[in-house]
Design a protein around this motif. Structure first.
Motif, PDB file in Angstrom:
ATOM      1  N   SER A 232       0.925  -1.261  -0.050  1.00  0.00           N
ATOM      2  CA  SER A 232       0.084   0.054  -0.007  1.00  0.00           C
ATOM      3  C   SER A 232       0.822   1.135   0.193  1.00  0.00           C
ATOM      4  CB  SER A 232      -0.736   0.191   1.229  1.00  0.00           C
ATOM      5  OG  SER A 232      -1.570  -1.206   1.397  1.00  0.00           O
ATOM      6  N   GLY A 233       0.565   2.210  -0.965  1.00  0.00           N
ATOM      7  CA  GLY A 233       1.354   3.408  -0.945  1.00  0.00           C
ATOM      8  C   GLY A 233       0.335   4.571  -0.320  1.00  0.00           C
ATOM      9  N   LEU A 238      -0.823  -2.209  -4.707  1.00  0.00           N
ATOM     10  CA  LEU A 238      -0.255  -2.811  -5.684  1.00  0.00           C
ATOM     11  C   LEU A 238       0.041  -4.378  -5.260  1.00  0.00           C
ATOM     12  CD1 LEU A 238       1.328  -2.675  -8.499  1.00  0.00           C
ATOM     13  CD2 LEU A 238       3.418  -2.622  -7.111  1.00  0.00           C
ATOM     14  N   ALA A 239      -0.674  -5.532  -5.978  1.00  0.00           N
ATOM     15  CA  ALA A 239      -0.406  -6.573  -5.760  1.00  0.00           C
ATOM     16  C   ALA A 239       0.638  -7.348  -6.044  1.00  0.00           C
ATOM     17  CB  ALA A 239      -1.900  -7.417  -6.189  1.00  0.00           C
ATOM     18  N   VAL A 240       1.295  -8.399  -5.652  1.00  0.00           N
ATOM     19  CA  VAL A 240       2.526  -8.775  -6.120  1.00  0.00           C
ATOM     20  C   VAL A 240       2.457 -10.235  -5.899  1.00  0.00           C
ATOM     21  CG1 VAL A 240       5.188  -9.029  -5.732  1.00  0.00           C
ATOM     22  CG2 VAL A 240       3.877  -6.866  -5.396  1.00  0.00           C
ATOM     23  N   LEU A 272      -0.647  -4.888 -10.702  1.00  0.00           N
ATOM     24  CA  LEU A 272      -0.163  -6.246 -10.383  1.00  0.00           C
ATOM     25  C   LEU A 272       1.252  -6.623 -10.809  1.00  0.00           C
ATOM     26  CD1 LEU A 272      -0.980  -9.215  -9.237  1.00  0.00           C
ATOM     27  CD2 LEU A 272      -1.496  -9.686 -11.728  1.00  0.00           C
ATOM     28  N   VAL A 273       2.080  -6.984 -10.048  1.00  0.00           N
ATOM     29  CA  VAL A 273       3.250  -7.384 -10.390  1.00  0.00           C
ATOM     30  C   VAL A 273       3.275  -8.990 -10.469  1.00  0.00           C
ATOM     31  CG1 VAL A 273       5.907  -7.574 -10.096  1.00  0.00           C
ATOM     32  CG2 VAL A 273       4.618  -5.424 -10.049  1.00  0.00           C
ATOM     33  N   LEU A 342      10.470  -6.570  -3.158  1.00  0.00           N
ATOM     34  CA  LEU A 342       9.283  -5.991  -2.691  1.00  0.00           C
ATOM     35  C   LEU A 342       9.826  -4.569  -1.891  1.00  0.00           C
ATOM     36  CD1 LEU A 342       7.370  -8.530  -0.568  1.00  0.00           C
ATOM     37  CD2 LEU A 342       6.671  -7.093  -2.337  1.00  0.00           C
ATOM     38  N   PRO A 343      11.132  -4.228  -1.625  1.00  0.00           N
ATOM     39  CA  PRO A 343      11.411  -2.967  -1.132  1.00  0.00           C
ATOM     40  C   PRO A 343      11.513  -1.841  -2.268  1.00  0.00           C
ATOM     41  CG  PRO A 343      12.802  -4.604  -0.047  1.00  0.00           C
ATOM     42  CD  PRO A 343      12.027  -5.181  -1.108  1.00  0.00           C
ATOM     43  N   ILE A 344      11.932  -2.515  -3.564  1.00  0.00           N
ATOM     44  CA  ILE A 344      11.964  -1.787  -4.595  1.00  0.00           C
ATOM     45  C   ILE A 344      10.706  -1.199  -4.997  1.00  0.00           C
ATOM     46  CG2 ILE A 344      12.310  -1.945  -7.191  1.00  0.00           C
ATOM     47  CD1 ILE A 344      14.504  -4.116  -6.472  1.00  0.00           C
ATOM     48  N   LEU A 345       9.697  -2.098  -5.018  1.00  0.00           N
ATOM     49  CA  LEU A 345       8.113  -1.886  -5.494  1.00  0.00           C
ATOM     50  C   LEU A 345       7.719  -0.827  -4.306  1.00  0.00           C
ATOM     51  CD1 LEU A 345       7.240  -5.258  -6.419  1.00  0.00           C
ATOM     52  CD2 LEU A 345       7.647  -3.370  -8.036  1.00  0.00           C
ATOM     53  N   ARG A 346       8.084  -1.122  -3.118  1.00  0.00           N
ATOM     54  CA  ARG A 346       7.502  -0.168  -2.125  1.00  0.00           C
ATOM     55  C   ARG A 346       8.064   1.335  -2.102  1.00  0.00           C
ATOM     56  NH1 ARG A 346       8.819  -3.422   2.207  1.00  0.00           N
ATOM     57  NH2 ARG A 346       6.960  -4.497   2.209  1.00  0.00           N
ATOM     58  N   ALA A 347       9.637   1.470  -2.614  1.00  0.00           N
ATOM     59  CA  ALA A 347       9.960   2.605  -2.846  1.00  0.00           C
ATOM     60  C   ALA A 347       9.329   3.257  -4.116  1.00  0.00           C
ATOM     61  CB  ALA A 347      11.416   2.532  -3.176  1.00  0.00           C
ATOM     62  N   ALA A 348       8.868   2.659  -5.078  1.00  0.00           N
ATOM     63  CA  ALA A 348       8.501   3.084  -6.297  1.00  0.00           C
ATOM     64  C   ALA A 348       7.034   3.580  -5.943  1.00  0.00           C
ATOM     65  CB  ALA A 348       8.270   2.180  -7.248  1.00  0.00           C
ATOM     66  N   LEU A 349       6.278   3.078  -5.077  1.00  0.00           N
ATOM     67  CA  LEU A 349       4.875   3.383  -4.602  1.00  0.00           C
ATOM     68  C   LEU A 349       4.779   4.801  -4.039  1.00  0.00           C
ATOM     69  CD1 LEU A 349       2.758   0.300  -3.219  1.00  0.00           C
ATOM     70  CD2 LEU A 349       2.435   1.355  -5.479  1.00  0.00           C
TER      71      LEU A 349
END
Length: 349
Positions: A232-233, A238-240, A272-273, A342-349
């Protein structure tokens, strides 16, 4: 609540994979056996609705092998943790995660212990006992904990559950997969020394791997839910999903685009990723990625973050996608598991 009895719940994360399930079952069993004159009832809770249990094919397989019926398990939709907490009766031990999702934020103050194998993202109150160690499997930390207790507490079914879980999580202790640590190896050896009749490692791993990757009877929606994390941003969710087929097979599924759209719409996901993983006969992982969103800006931002990531670099190679709303990649760095993405995606959000 009417009898004012304390409940100590041991609960894994929302993905409720084999590691979370077995860590919760084994630790709750150990605490129930060893807590001095326990005031509380110890209950392992599987952090999914009972209806989703059939999707955890490796878990249903291993529990069935050890004679543990699904009827003896307690699922998240069968216990009201919020009501127990409001009544002042809940203690909560978290295994295989240490941060509750937003919907459970009110339960944070009930957390008395954490066992996790991820880096800590938040501090806990001094009264909360925290074990956070970078091992391949949370079941390793549970095994170490049980091994420090009275020797007669560990029984064969519990040992078999822990043994199988560590082997599956650490890809049969294969250094090539980049997950195993000396502590995981030591725990597998300890369990085998205590219970020499445990089946051979290769046989255990291959049976669990086959069960985990058996998605033959699942719909696309079930495949996406089978091993799902949600990020969640501020404004976006975003679903992974970890997907246990290769990307080409996945993209060829009939009605895939409609299924992806329906899946995200129904749950309020902006995108979704899908992280594909498959293994060759030498147990070496092969990984691919698909990024789906009808929102072009979000899809581009997520793709860019994944392409440009350096800690770790995913070594992505773009693949031809049949749809403009799906970005497809081969992932050259096969050691970069979802935990590292996951941390890469979290930062992107």
């Amino acid at each position: 609540i009417r009898r004012h009895e304390e409940i100590h719940v041991v609960m894994g994360n929302e993905a409720c994979d084999l590691d979370s399930t077995v860590s919760a079952l084994a630790l709750a069993y150990f605490l129930a056996k060893t807590s001095p004159a326990p005031k509380a009832t110890f209950i392992p809770v599987l952090n999914i609705p009972r209806a989703d249990f059939a999707l955890r094919t490796e878990t249903t397989f291993l529990l069935r092998e050890q004679g543990i019926p699904a009827t003896s398990l307690i699922f998240r939709d069968e216990i009201d943790l919020g009501r127990l907490h409001r009544a002042g009766l809940l203690s909560l031990t978290l295994v295989d995660h240490h941060v509750l999702p937003g919907a459970d934020a009110a339960l944070e103050e009930a957390v008395v212990e954490v066992l996790d194998h991820r880096p800590l993202e938040r501090d806990r109150a001094p009264s909360c006992q925290v074990t956070a160690e970078p091992v391949g499997s949370c079941a390793t930390l549970v095994t170490e904990r049980i091994a420090q207790g009275p020797p007669d507490v560990l029984d064969r079914p519990t040992a078999a559950l822990l043994h199988g879980t560590i082997l599956l999580d650490c890809v049969n202790l294969s250094p090539a997969a980049g997950k195993v640590t000396p502590r995981d190896v030591a725990c597998v050896s300890l369990l085998e020394a205590r219970f020499p009749e445990l089946p051979a490692r290769d046989a255990v791993f291959e049976a669990l791997q086959a069960a985990k990757f058996d998605v033959s009877g699942l719909t696309t929606e079930q495949m996406l839910r089978k091993d799902l994390k949600v990020l969640s941003g501020d404004e976006l969710v975003l679903a992974v999903s970890a997907i246990y087929v290769d990307l080409e097979t996945f993209l060829r599924r009939p009605g895939l685009l409609q299924d992806l759209d329906a899946f995200c719409q129904a749950r309020g996901y902006a995108g979704l990723v899908a992280m594909m993983i498959s293994f060759n006969e030498r147990n070496e992982p092969s990984r691919q990625l698909a990024v789906y969103s009808q929102r072009e800006t979000l899809r581009s931002a997520v793709c860019q973050a994944l392409e440009e990531a350096t800690t770790p670099s995913l070594c992505l190679q773009p693949l031809r996608s049949p749809w403009s709303c799906v970005g497809a990649y081969a992932q050259g760095n096969a050691l970069a598991s979802r935990k590292k993405v996951l941390p890469i995606l979290r930062a992107a959000l």
